[in-house]
Write an enzyme that holds these catalytic residues in place. Structure first.
Site, PDB file in Angstrom:
ATOM      1  N   GLU A   1       0.834  -1.208   0.000  1.00  0.00           N
ATOM      2  CA  GLU A   1       0.000   0.000   0.000  1.00  0.00           C
ATOM      3  C   GLU A   1       0.864   1.252   0.000  1.00  0.00           C
ATOM      4  O   GLU A   1       0.589   2.223  -0.701  1.00  0.00           O
ATOM      5  CB  GLU A   1      -0.910   0.013   1.239  1.00  0.00           C
ATOM      6  CG  GLU A   1      -2.055  -0.963   1.197  1.00  0.00           C
ATOM      7  CD  GLU A   1      -3.119  -0.634   2.240  1.00  0.00           C
ATOM      8  OE1 GLU A   1      -2.822   0.093   3.211  1.00  0.00           O
ATOM      9  OE2 GLU A   1      -4.250  -1.098   2.072  1.00  0.00           O
ATOM     10  N   PHE A   2       1.901   1.228   0.805  1.00  0.00           N
ATOM     11  CA  PHE A   2       2.808   2.375   0.936  1.00  0.00           C
ATOM     12  C   PHE A   2       3.394   2.751  -0.418  1.00  0.00           C
ATOM     13  O   PHE A   2       3.504   3.937  -0.764  1.00  0.00           O
ATOM     14  CB  PHE A   2       3.930   1.994   1.908  1.00  0.00           C
ATOM     15  CG  PHE A   2       4.584   3.152   2.615  1.00  0.00           C
ATOM     16  CD1 PHE A   2       4.998   4.285   1.927  1.00  0.00           C
ATOM     17  CD2 PHE A   2       4.807   3.094   3.968  1.00  0.00           C
ATOM     18  CE1 PHE A   2       5.616   5.339   2.584  1.00  0.00           C
ATOM     19  CE2 PHE A   2       5.422   4.138   4.642  1.00  0.00           C
ATOM     20  CZ  PHE A   2       5.819   5.270   3.946  1.00  0.00           C
ATOM     21  N   MET A   3       3.765   1.766  -1.213  1.00  0.00           N
ATOM     22  CA  MET A   3       4.482   2.036  -2.453  1.00  0.00           C
ATOM     23  C   MET A   3       3.591   2.564  -3.573  1.00  0.00           C
ATOM     24  O   MET A   3       4.078   2.877  -4.667  1.00  0.00           O
ATOM     25  CB  MET A   3       5.266   0.795  -2.879  1.00  0.00           C
ATOM     26  CG  MET A   3       6.439   0.545  -1.939  1.00  0.00           C
ATOM     27  SD  MET A   3       7.301  -1.000  -2.247  1.00  0.00           S
ATOM     28  CE  MET A   3       8.539  -0.933  -0.931  1.00  0.00           C
TER      29      MET A   3
ATOM     30  N   ARG B   1       4.115   7.345  -4.971  1.00  0.00           N
ATOM     31  CA  ARG B   1       5.307   7.357  -5.814  1.00  0.00           C
ATOM     32  C   ARG B   1       6.158   8.606  -5.634  1.00  0.00           C
ATOM     33  O   ARG B   1       7.163   8.772  -6.310  1.00  0.00           O
ATOM     34  CB  ARG B   1       4.880   7.157  -7.271  1.00  0.00           C
ATOM     35  CG  ARG B   1       4.321   5.754  -7.523  1.00  0.00           C
ATOM     36  CD  ARG B   1       3.911   5.548  -8.963  1.00  0.00           C
ATOM     37  NE  ARG B   1       2.734   6.293  -9.319  1.00  0.00           N
ATOM     38  CZ  ARG B   1       1.484   5.874  -9.107  1.00  0.00           C
ATOM     39  NH1 ARG B   1       1.279   4.716  -8.499  1.00  0.00           N
ATOM     40  NH2 ARG B   1       0.460   6.603  -9.473  1.00  0.00           N
TER      41      ARG B   1
ATOM     42  N   GLU C   1      14.451  -4.406   1.847  1.00  0.00           N
ATOM     43  CA  GLU C   1      15.269  -5.619   1.939  1.00  0.00           C
ATOM     44  C   GLU C   1      14.785  -6.635   0.914  1.00  0.00           C
ATOM     45  O   GLU C   1      13.603  -6.670   0.560  1.00  0.00           O
ATOM     46  CB  GLU C   1      15.230  -6.212   3.339  1.00  0.00           C
ATOM     47  CG  GLU C   1      13.908  -6.821   3.762  1.00  0.00           C
ATOM     48  CD  GLU C   1      14.014  -7.493   5.127  1.00  0.00           C
ATOM     49  OE1 GLU C   1      14.555  -8.607   5.196  1.00  0.00           O
ATOM     50  OE2 GLU C   1      13.540  -6.903   6.112  1.00  0.00           O
ATOM     51  N   SER C   2      15.693  -7.468   0.433  1.00  0.00           N
ATOM     52  CA  SER C   2      15.375  -8.367  -0.675  1.00  0.00           C
ATOM     53  C   SER C   2      15.488  -9.831  -0.271  1.00  0.00           C
ATOM     54  O   SER C   2      16.518 -10.259   0.256  1.00  0.00           O
ATOM     55  CB  SER C   2      16.318  -8.098  -1.854  1.00  0.00           C
ATOM     56  OG  SER C   2      16.108  -9.044  -2.881  1.00  0.00           O
TER      57      SER C   2
ATOM     58  N   ARG D   1      11.255 -18.181  -1.579  1.00  0.00           N
ATOM     59  CA  ARG D   1      10.443 -17.144  -0.926  1.00  0.00           C
ATOM     60  C   ARG D   1       9.011 -17.090  -1.437  1.00  0.00           C
ATOM     61  O   ARG D   1       8.150 -16.452  -0.824  1.00  0.00           O
ATOM     62  CB  ARG D   1      11.088 -15.774  -1.121  1.00  0.00           C
ATOM     63  CG  ARG D   1      11.093 -15.306  -2.575  1.00  0.00           C
ATOM     64  CD  ARG D   1      11.657 -13.908  -2.715  1.00  0.00           C
ATOM     65  NE  ARG D   1      11.769 -13.530  -4.115  1.00  0.00           N
ATOM     66  CZ  ARG D   1      12.065 -12.300  -4.534  1.00  0.00           C
ATOM     67  NH1 ARG D   1      12.271 -11.342  -3.653  1.00  0.00           N
ATOM     68  NH2 ARG D   1      12.169 -12.031  -5.820  1.00  0.00           N
TER      69      ARG D   1
ATOM     70  N   ALA E   1       8.355  17.226   2.759  1.00  0.00           N
ATOM     71  CA  ALA E   1       7.191  17.491   3.602  1.00  0.00           C
ATOM     72  C   ALA E   1       5.882  17.465   2.820  1.00  0.00           C
ATOM     73  O   ALA E   1       4.853  17.013   3.326  1.00  0.00           O
ATOM     74  CB  ALA E   1       7.357  18.841   4.303  1.00  0.00           C
TER      75      ALA E   1
ATOM     76  N   ARG F   1      -3.677   8.322   4.689  1.00  0.00           N
ATOM     77  CA  ARG F   1      -3.394   7.133   5.494  1.00  0.00           C
ATOM     78  C   ARG F   1      -3.627   7.320   6.986  1.00  0.00           C
ATOM     79  O   ARG F   1      -3.173   6.515   7.797  1.00  0.00           O
ATOM     80  CB  ARG F   1      -1.944   6.680   5.249  1.00  0.00           C
ATOM     81  CG  ARG F   1      -1.646   6.353   3.793  1.00  0.00           C
ATOM     82  CD  ARG F   1      -2.542   5.277   3.236  1.00  0.00           C
ATOM     83  NE  ARG F   1      -2.176   4.941   1.857  1.00  0.00           N
ATOM     84  CZ  ARG F   1      -2.766   3.984   1.131  1.00  0.00           C
ATOM     85  NH1 ARG F   1      -3.748   3.277   1.652  1.00  0.00           N
ATOM     86  NH2 ARG F   1      -2.368   3.748  -0.106  1.00  0.00           N
TER      87      ARG F   1
END
EC number: 2.1.1.148
Length: 243
Positions: A87-89, A92, A99-100, A170, A187, A197
């Protein structure tokens, strides 16, 4: 085979948000706004008349002159379930590095809703609300998620143990797995994120965020407000609308 009891699976109901570094202050907004009429400004000039500075920031926010709020930078470290990051991504205007699972073995840390997490959706999309679940529903959610997590992580380890590549193994892991990332924004971008959000009665436009991403947003807002108190006050005073 991987032993579920030896996996040290961790279950959490919270999120971590840490401000790693920042170059963000109310003065950044004032300098950027005043350059159009006065050219270069000094910090002493900004601090000389606090009421005037407060009024200018409020004017910029009220009339949605947004670009002066872009001359700042904040980098947050966020640890949260993968479904929160997805959701965060959608925002944009942030820069992200996560992390992968291709390059490291993922730790068995999983999200389980807390006892106060509302579980039941009532109404139609756009008008629905969430209400408390019954004790039986909470018990089922807790037991079912934990069992599913243990099973999926066991399968993950079994594949790694026989040499299957991390990027393949994974695929069995659920979106309730915790991940971590750095998220950098200015900001103005953060205010847009917060307007969508967080659920606040004083917002000019209603928002209905999923509770887990709201938990992240609340911590980000608290840390940002300490950096830019005048900007944050103007954001709240003008209906929590991003300029």
């Amino acid at each position: 085979m991987a032993d579920a009891e030896a996996m040290d699976v961790e279950f959490r109901s919270d999120v971590d948000v840490e401000l790693i570094k920042s170059a963000a202050s109310d003065a950044d907004v004032l300098w950027a706004a005043r350059v159009s009429t006065k050219g270069e400004s000094s910090l002493a000039e900004v601090e000389a008349d606090p009421a005037r500075s407060r009024g200018l920031i409020n004017y910029l926010m009220r009339d949605r002159h947004g670009t002066p709020f872009e001359h700042s930078s904040m980098t947050f470290y966020v640890k949260a379930p993968i479904f929160v990051f997805r959701e965060f991504m959608r925002h944009r205007t942030f820069s992200f590095n996560e992390e992968s699972g291709r390059y490291r073995r993922l730790a068995p840390v999983f999200y389980v809703p807390a006892p106060d997490r509302k579980l039941v959706q009532e109404g139609k999309p756009g008008k629905y609300v969430f209400v408390d679940g019954t004790p039986e529903q909470h018990k089922l959610v807790t037991e079912a998620t934990k069992d599913s997590y243990r099973q999926s992580y066991r399968a993950y380890l079994e594949m790694l143990d026989v040499g299957v590549a991390r990027e393949v193994a994974r695929t069995v892991l659920p979106v309730g797995l915790y991940s971590s990332m750095y998220a950098t924004c200015n900001a103005r971008a953060l205010m847009n994120f917060l307007s969508l959000r967080t659920k606040r009665e004083d917002s000019k436009f209603p928002s209905f965020p999923q509770r887990e991403i709201e938990m992240v947003a609340e911590q980000m807002e608290e840390q940002w407000a300490a950096l830019m108190p005048l900007t944050h006050a103007a954001f709240e005073a003008n209906g929590r609308v991003a300029p």
